[in-house]
Design a protein around this motif. Structure first.
Motif, short mmCIF file in Angstrom:
data_model
loop_
_atom_site.label_atom_id
_atom_site.label_comp_id
_atom_site.label_asym_id
_atom_site.label_seq_id
_atom_site.Cartn_x
_atom_site.Cartn_y
_atom_site.Cartn_z
N ARG A 176 49.71 32.05 24.88
CA ARG A 176 50.71 31.40 25.63
C ARG A 176 51.89 31.57 25.75
NH1 ARG A 176 49.85 26.94 21.96
NH2 ARG A 176 50.06 29.12 20.61
N ARG A 217 51.97 37.67 18.32
CA ARG A 217 52.15 36.96 19.59
C ARG A 217 53.25 37.78 20.42
NH1 ARG A 217 55.46 30.72 19.13
NH2 ARG A 217 53.23 30.34 17.88
N LEU A 236 35.39 30.19 16.24
CA LEU A 236 35.96 30.75 14.44
C LEU A 236 35.85 30.02 13.17
CD1 LEU A 236 39.81 31.18 15.95
CD2 LEU A 236 38.45 33.42 15.52
N ASN A 237 35.76 29.12 13.18
CA ASN A 237 35.72 27.90 11.54
C ASN A 237 34.05 28.42 11.48
OD1 ASN A 237 38.38 26.94 12.22
ND2 ASN A 237 37.67 24.40 12.73
N ASP A 284 39.47 40.53 14.30
CA ASP A 284 40.53 40.99 13.48
C ASP A 284 41.54 40.70 13.46
OD1 ASP A 284 38.39 42.48 11.46
OD2 ASP A 284 38.90 44.11 12.74
N MET A 330 46.80 41.04 7.39
CA MET A 330 45.35 39.68 6.99
C MET A 330 46.82 38.72 5.82
SD MET A 330 42.52 40.83 8.36
CE MET A 330 42.48 41.75 9.58
N THR A 354 42.44 27.81 22.28
CA THR A 354 41.86 27.67 21.44
C THR A 354 40.60 26.60 21.36
OG1 THR A 354 43.25 27.72 19.39
CG2 THR A 354 43.00 29.75 20.38
N GLN A 355 40.35 25.88 22.24
CA GLN A 355 39.84 25.20 21.83
C GLN A 355 38.16 25.15 22.04
OE1 GLN A 355 41.26 21.67 21.23
NE2 GLN A 355 41.97 23.79 20.59
N LYS A 382 35.61 27.60 7.81
CA LYS A 382 36.35 28.15 7.80
C LYS A 382 36.77 29.30 7.98
CE LYS A 382 38.00 24.07 5.08
NZ LYS A 382 39.02 23.32 5.68
N PRO A 383 38.03 29.57 9.32
CA PRO A 383 37.17 31.31 10.12
C PRO A 383 37.88 32.14 8.82
CG PRO A 383 39.45 29.82 11.03
CD PRO A 383 38.57 29.51 9.54
N ILE A 393 41.71 22.35 15.12
CA ILE A 393 40.93 23.73 15.88
C ILE A 393 42.67 24.44 16.59
CG2 ILE A 393 38.22 24.04 16.43
CD1 ILE A 393 38.94 22.08 18.92
N ARG A 436 38.97 36.10 8.05
CA ARG A 436 40.75 36.46 8.00
C ARG A 436 40.59 36.62 9.64
NH1 ARG A 436 40.29 36.83 2.28
NH2 ARG A 436 41.90 35.56 1.11
N PHE A 437 41.67 36.66 9.78
CA PHE A 437 42.32 37.77 10.94
C PHE A 437 43.77 36.95 11.20
CE2 PHE A 437 41.65 32.96 12.56
CZ PHE A 437 43.28 32.61 12.61
N SER A 438 44.12 38.97 11.71
CA SER A 438 45.66 38.39 11.90
C SER A 438 45.87 38.65 13.26
CB SER A 438 46.05 39.75 11.15
OG SER A 438 45.89 40.89 12.13
N TYR A 439 47.48 37.67 13.57
CA TYR A 439 47.61 36.93 14.38
C TYR A 439 48.93 37.48 15.12
CZ TYR A 439 50.49 33.49 17.59
OH TYR A 439 50.82 31.88 18.17
N HIS A 474 44.87 26.33 14.36
CA HIS A 474 45.08 27.71 13.85
C HIS A 474 47.11 27.61 13.30
CE1 HIS A 474 40.76 28.00 14.17
NE2 HIS A 474 41.10 28.06 12.84
N ARG A 504 45.10 32.46 10.15
CA ARG A 504 43.37 31.72 9.85
C ARG A 504 43.37 30.25 9.63
NH1 ARG A 504 38.69 33.12 5.15
NH2 ARG A 504 40.42 33.47 3.83
N GLY A 527 38.74 27.96 18.77
CA GLY A 527 38.72 27.58 17.37
C GLY A 527 37.46 27.13 16.50
N ASP A 575 47.77 35.56 20.71
CA ASP A 575 47.79 35.24 21.19
C ASP A 575 48.80 35.05 22.69
OD1 ASP A 575 48.64 31.90 22.14
OD2 ASP A 575 49.88 31.75 19.92
#
Lengths: 264, 165
Positions: free
Chosen positions: A52, A10, A38-39, A46, B1, A31-32, A2-3, B63, A5-8, B65, B22, A35, A50
């Motif tokens: 996209r 957009r 990350l996993n 951090d 986070m 993220t292919q 599992k990745p 993959i 922690r990160f914040s996301y 998330h 995540r 991803g 995104d």
């Protein structure tokens, strides 16, 4: 698996995306590739920005003799023929052999190129097709030749704070000949050796050898390779440092098959 | 986070969730949403067991998330109940012995349905190519390929009959 922690984030505008990346965010597209990293915790950013949802990130437009392909255009869209003409045919044939359809529906041409895995398909093919990468940074757009956009393993000519916005590739006449071959023990896995060759009547033929232990090798004038594929492939591969004998053998085979494909 | 709020449409129903960015989409589906038909295998996009539909296209839910899926429309194996192609595929999988332990089956069915819809003229070699991103450790693939080809052939016959009438 599992990745961490990160914040996301957009970003809604390209300027916001650049600000985030300058502040250390990792740009993400389909993220292919990112991803799995990350996993597996090979990447532990951090923050992920995104890309996209940025305006005009995906999509294709033709301007004169050039097609502009948004960096967020998926491999599946290219496979399904979103680029017109002979160039579109060639790109569709390449796209169809990238990983698997459920990966192609999310993976993007720009994400793959900017990620710069030496074994990735667009990393090998775009330098042969020519044209430029369109980078976007704090100073606006900057155009970089695709022939030397990838500079090393996971390294590109993008400056810090720049993101890849599009690629601009010259359209091709129907007479353009194309050969492309990659060695995969199983369909869809990463290539162990890739070569391609573009031969447009009236222009110098151009070839690329990729999936090496570094950036793709661009052979700007492949006339000698077309004239003597076996001898010239051996000479080219001998100039690639650090390849074990079996990788030398499949790299030579890739070049020979690319010539064969372009002659067929 | 911290945890974030996201909205998904899952099998036709809007769902509001608190997730960590995540979190793998597969884990969100299997955990809080209790849709355990989506199976998690390799967790790096290679085995195909977790394949679902995101915005109408087959995709790997290991993959993708959770953060990046905010606003997406998701269909899992539980969401194909009334789908004509999926019903035909289920019958064909049963008839052709296309599964044993069943771990890979949800992904096989989602990708198989995409192949049937997208490539109505695919032959056996093309089906094998298209299914190469889904691993099965029980069957040796023959039954799976036969099942998918049989649905394609049956639909082709139905098309021809329709055209003759």
């Amino acid at each position: 698996m599992k990745p961490s922690r990160f914040s996301y984030k957009r970003p809604a505008s390209w300027d916001d995306a650049v600000k985030l990346v300058l502040a250390g965010a990792r740009p993400g597209a389909g993220t292919q590739s990112l991803g799995p990293m990350l996993n597996l915790r090979l990447a532990r950013p951090d923050t992920i920005a995104d890309l996209r949802h940025l305006p005009d990130y995906a999509g294709v437009s033709v301007r004169g003799d050039t097609v502009r392909i948004g960096a967020g255009t998926t491999h599946a869209a290219l496979e399904d023929g979103v680029v017109p003409g002979r160039l579109g045919q060639i790109m569709a044939s390449v796209a169809r052999r990238i990983a698997y359809r459920p990966v192609r529906t999310r993976g993007t041409i720009g994400g793959s190129l900017a990620h710069a895995d030496p074994a990735a398909d667009w990393v090998a093919v775009l330098p042969a097709l020519g044209g430029v990468a369109v980078a976007f940074g704090a100073a606006g757009e900057r155009r970089l030749p695709l022939a030397n956009f990838v500079t090393g393993i996971f390294e590109t000519a993008l400056a810090p704070g720049e993101v890849l916005r599009a690629v601009e590739v010259p359209m091709l006449r129907d007479a353009a000949r194309w050969g492309h071959w990659k060695f995969c023990r199983k369909i869809g896995e990463f290539s162990k050796a890739t070569a391609c060759l573009l031969d447009v009547p009236g222009a110098r033929p151009r070839a690329v050898l990729a999936a090496l232990d570094g950036p793709p090798m661009v052979i700007d004038d492949a006339a000698a390779l077309l004239a003597d594929p076996t001898g010239e492939a051996r000479r080219i591969v001998a100039g690639c440092p650090g390849l074990s004998p079996w990788r030398q053998a499949i790299a030579e085979a890739a070049l020979r098959h690319a010539v064969q494909g372009a002659r067929a | 986070m911290s945890r974030i709020d996201i909205t998904l449409t899952v099998n036709g129903e809007p769902r509001e969730l608190k997730v960590e960015p995540r979190d793998q989409l597969a884990d969100v589906l299997r955990g809080p949403l209790m849709l355990t038909g989506t199976h998690v295998g390799c967790e790096h996009g290679v085995c195909g067991a977790c394949t679902i539909e995101i915005d109408g296209a087959p995709a790997r839910s290991c993959i993708a998330h959770a953060g990046s899926c905010d606003g997406a429309t998701i269909r899992t194996i539980e969401g194909f109940g009334d789908d004509e192609i999926m019903r035909a595929l289920r019958e064909a999988f049963t008839r052709e012995h296309a599964l044993q332990c069943g771990y890979c089956t949800p992904g096989m069915l989602v990708v198989g349905r995409d192949v049937v819809r997208r490539l109505p003229d695919a032959d056996e070699a093309r089906v094998r190519e298209e299914m190469s991103g889904n691993l099965c450790r029980c069957t040796g693939y023959r039954g799976i390929v036969r099942a998918i080809v049989s649905v394609i052939v049956a639909r082709r016959h139905a098309r021809r009959e329709g055209a003759c009438r």
